[in-house]
Scaffold this motif. Structure first.
Motif, mmCIF file in Angstrom:
data_model
loop_
_atom_site.group_PDB
_atom_site.id
_atom_site.type_symbol
_atom_site.label_atom_id
_atom_site.label_comp_id
_atom_site.label_asym_id
_atom_site.label_seq_id
_atom_site.Cartn_x
_atom_site.Cartn_y
_atom_site.Cartn_z
ATOM 1 N N ALA A 62 17.399 -8.385 8.901
ATOM 2 C CA ALA A 62 15.986 -8.310 8.524
ATOM 3 C C ALA A 62 15.123 -7.685 9.625
ATOM 4 O O ALA A 62 14.125 -7.024 9.339
ATOM 5 N N SER A 63 15.510 -7.869 10.885
ATOM 6 C CA SER A 63 14.728 -7.309 11.993
ATOM 7 C C SER A 63 14.738 -5.786 11.991
ATOM 8 O O SER A 63 13.905 -5.150 12.640
ATOM 9 N N LYS A 64 15.674 -5.182 11.267
ATOM 10 C CA LYS A 64 15.770 -3.721 11.195
ATOM 11 C C LYS A 64 15.177 -3.179 9.892
ATOM 12 O O LYS A 64 15.423 -2.034 9.526
ATOM 13 N N MET A 65 14.415 -4.020 9.198
ATOM 14 C CA MET A 65 13.799 -3.635 7.932
ATOM 15 C C MET A 65 12.310 -3.387 8.107
ATOM 16 O O MET A 65 11.677 -3.948 9.008
ATOM 17 N N PRO A 66 11.698 -2.534 7.245
ATOM 18 C CA PRO A 66 10.237 -2.407 7.251
ATOM 19 C C PRO A 66 9.594 -3.752 6.935
ATOM 20 O O PRO A 66 10.237 -4.642 6.356
ATOM 21 N N GLY A 67 8.328 -3.905 7.289
ATOM 22 C CA GLY A 67 7.655 -5.194 7.127
ATOM 23 C C GLY A 67 7.699 -5.764 5.729
ATOM 24 O O GLY A 67 7.937 -6.963 5.538
ATOM 25 N N CYS A 68 7.482 -4.916 4.706
ATOM 26 C CA CYS A 68 7.455 -5.461 3.347
ATOM 27 C C CYS A 68 8.842 -5.947 2.931
ATOM 28 O O CYS A 68 8.961 -6.906 2.160
ATOM 29 N N HIS A 69 9.902 -5.334 3.453
ATOM 30 C CA HIS A 69 11.249 -5.802 3.120
ATOM 31 C C HIS A 69 11.598 -7.067 3.896
ATOM 32 O O HIS A 69 12.335 -7.922 3.384
ATOM 33 N N ARG A 70 11.062 -7.208 5.102
ATOM 34 C CA ARG A 70 11.212 -8.500 5.790
ATOM 35 C C ARG A 70 10.499 -9.580 4.988
ATOM 36 O O ARG A 70 10.978 -10.714 4.897
ATOM 37 N N GLY A 71 9.357 -9.203 4.414
ATOM 38 C CA GLY A 71 8.658 -10.145 3.540
ATOM 39 C C GLY A 71 9.472 -10.479 2.307
ATOM 40 O O GLY A 71 9.485 -11.624 1.850
ATOM 41 N N GLY A 72 10.194 -9.472 1.773
ATOM 42 C CA GLY A 72 11.064 -9.727 0.630
ATOM 43 C C GLY A 72 12.175 -10.694 0.972
ATOM 44 O O GLY A 72 12.528 -11.571 0.177
ATOM 45 N N SER A 79 18.328 7.247 4.560
ATOM 46 C CA SER A 79 18.677 8.523 5.183
ATOM 47 C C SER A 79 17.660 8.876 6.267
ATOM 48 O O SER A 79 16.506 8.452 6.218
ATOM 49 N N ASN A 80 18.069 9.650 7.224
ATOM 50 C CA ASN A 80 17.151 10.142 8.254
ATOM 51 C C ASN A 80 16.286 11.298 7.752
ATOM 52 O O ASN A 80 15.414 11.787 8.468
ATOM 53 N N ASN A 81 16.525 11.731 6.522
ATOM 54 C CA ASN A 81 15.781 12.854 5.954
ATOM 55 C C ASN A 81 14.631 12.412 5.046
ATOM 56 O O ASN A 81 13.913 13.265 4.528
ATOM 57 N N VAL A 82 14.454 11.107 4.831
ATOM 58 C CA VAL A 82 13.353 10.647 3.988
ATOM 59 C C VAL A 82 12.079 10.560 4.827
ATOM 60 O O VAL A 82 12.122 10.429 6.052
ATOM 61 N N GLY A 83 10.922 10.642 4.155
ATOM 62 C CA GLY A 83 9.656 10.676 4.881
ATOM 63 C C GLY A 83 9.182 9.333 5.387
ATOM 64 O O GLY A 83 8.446 9.262 6.377
ATOM 65 N N GLU A 84 9.593 8.264 4.728
ATOM 66 C CA GLU A 84 9.096 6.938 5.081
ATOM 67 C C GLU A 84 10.232 6.049 5.582
ATOM 68 O O GLU A 84 11.236 5.865 4.907
ATOM 69 N N PHE A 85 10.088 5.546 6.796
ATOM 70 C CA PHE A 85 11.075 4.658 7.425
ATOM 71 C C PHE A 85 12.500 5.204 7.393
ATOM 72 O O PHE A 85 13.423 4.549 6.911
ATOM 73 N N PRO A 86 12.711 6.413 7.922
ATOM 74 C CA PRO A 86 14.073 6.966 7.982
ATOM 75 C C PRO A 86 14.978 6.102 8.857
ATOM 76 O O PRO A 86 14.581 5.641 9.916
ATOM 77 N N GLY A 87 16.191 5.891 8.371
ATOM 78 C CA GLY A 87 17.187 5.149 9.143
ATOM 79 C C GLY A 87 17.076 3.638 9.047
ATOM 80 O O GLY A 87 17.968 2.926 9.527
ATOM 81 N N LYS A 100 24.363 4.652 3.647
ATOM 82 C CA LYS A 100 25.384 3.608 3.613
ATOM 83 C C LYS A 100 24.893 2.423 2.790
ATOM 84 O O LYS A 100 23.702 2.110 2.767
ATOM 85 N N LEU A 101 25.843 1.778 2.102
ATOM 86 C CA LEU A 101 25.566 0.546 1.367
ATOM 87 C C LEU A 101 26.312 -0.599 2.034
ATOM 88 O O LEU A 101 27.528 -0.540 2.188
ATOM 89 N N TYR A 102 25.569 -1.610 2.436
ATOM 90 C CA TYR A 102 26.167 -2.820 2.995
ATOM 91 C C TYR A 102 26.245 -3.882 1.898
ATOM 92 O O TYR A 102 25.292 -4.068 1.140
ATOM 93 N N THR A 103 27.367 -4.564 1.821
ATOM 94 C CA THR A 103 27.501 -5.722 0.941
ATOM 95 C C THR A 103 27.776 -6.911 1.848
ATOM 96 O O THR A 103 28.861 -7.040 2.401
#
Length: 219
Positions: free
Chosen positions: A194-204, A68-76, A181-184
């Motif tokens: 992956a390029s649109k993910m935070p660094g730790c999730h790109r690492g995941g 969500s755009n309303n969360v404090g960390e990495f919105p969107g 949104k949930l993508y399957t």
């Protein structure tokens, strides 16, 4: 040494205010100590161990959320479902217990179990699937962001539901407000996302690819 590091990252932050004031501070780099040892480097930051899950449905789709755009960390941003272990779940409510924890086999066992229990809770709360539909989490590794130095443990799980069923359950997920949104998606599509993910999730995602490669080598 591994158990000590797990304690450090889980119990180094017991409130969100401290996390915002250090890791999310625009001047976060000033808190770092010059050291190759992660624990020493991050001793002045609040770096709780995050977690994330690569969840595969029975029709071979991977679940990815748009925050969500309303969360404090990495919105969107796009992320795998996850959050962090909860110290309160193992009876930890302040830093004063930390030294005792490092010498307690019982506490080590509780902390280790919480790592696995917490990721199941996060998937259930963020996606809406029942815990009974998920396989036991397989830990595939730990990644850490270069930006704001937060570590995250990543797990792989299978869900015995079709992706369409998961989408239906997501509409009433307990923590659905955290995402829009949930993508399957098919695993082959993850590379582009992956390029649109935070660094730790790109690492995941990188850890997930290593897991797949290892499986292919065993065959």
């Amino acid at each position: 040494m591994f158990k000590y590091q797990i304690h450090h990252v889980i119990f180094s932050c017991l409130n969100y205010r401290t996390f915002v004031g250090t890791n999310l501070n625009p001047l976060w780099e000033r808190f770092l100590v010059s050291s190759e040892d992660d624990c020493k480097q991050c001793q002045h930051t609040s770096s709780p161990l995050g977690n994330g899950a690569i969840v595969e449905t029975v029709d071979n789709k991977i679940l990815v959320l748009q925050r969500s755009n309303n969360v404090g960390e990495f919105p969107g941003y796009l992320v795998f479902p996850g959050g962090h272990p909860e110290p309160e779940e193992v009876g930890i409510t302040s830093h004063k217990y930390e030294n005792g924890l490092q010498n307690s086999e019982l506490s080590n066992s509780k902390v280790s179990q919480e790592m696995f229990d917490s990721i199941v809770r996060e998937v259930v709360e963020e996606i809406g699937v029942p815990a009974a539909t998920l396989s036991e989490p397989l830990m595939i590794g730990i990644s850490r962001r270069v930006l704001n130095v937060r570590p995250a443990a990543f797990f792989f799980m299978k869900c015995n539901l079709q992706s369409a069923q998961v989408q239906q359950l997501y509409s009433s997920a307990q923590d659905g407000y955290e995402s829009t949104k949930l993508y399957t998606i098919h695993p082959s599509e993850l590379e582009n996302m992956a390029s649109k993910m935070p660094g730790c999730h790109r690492g995941g995602f990188a850890l997930y690819k290593l897991m797949l490669e290892a499986g292919n080598n065993i065959k």
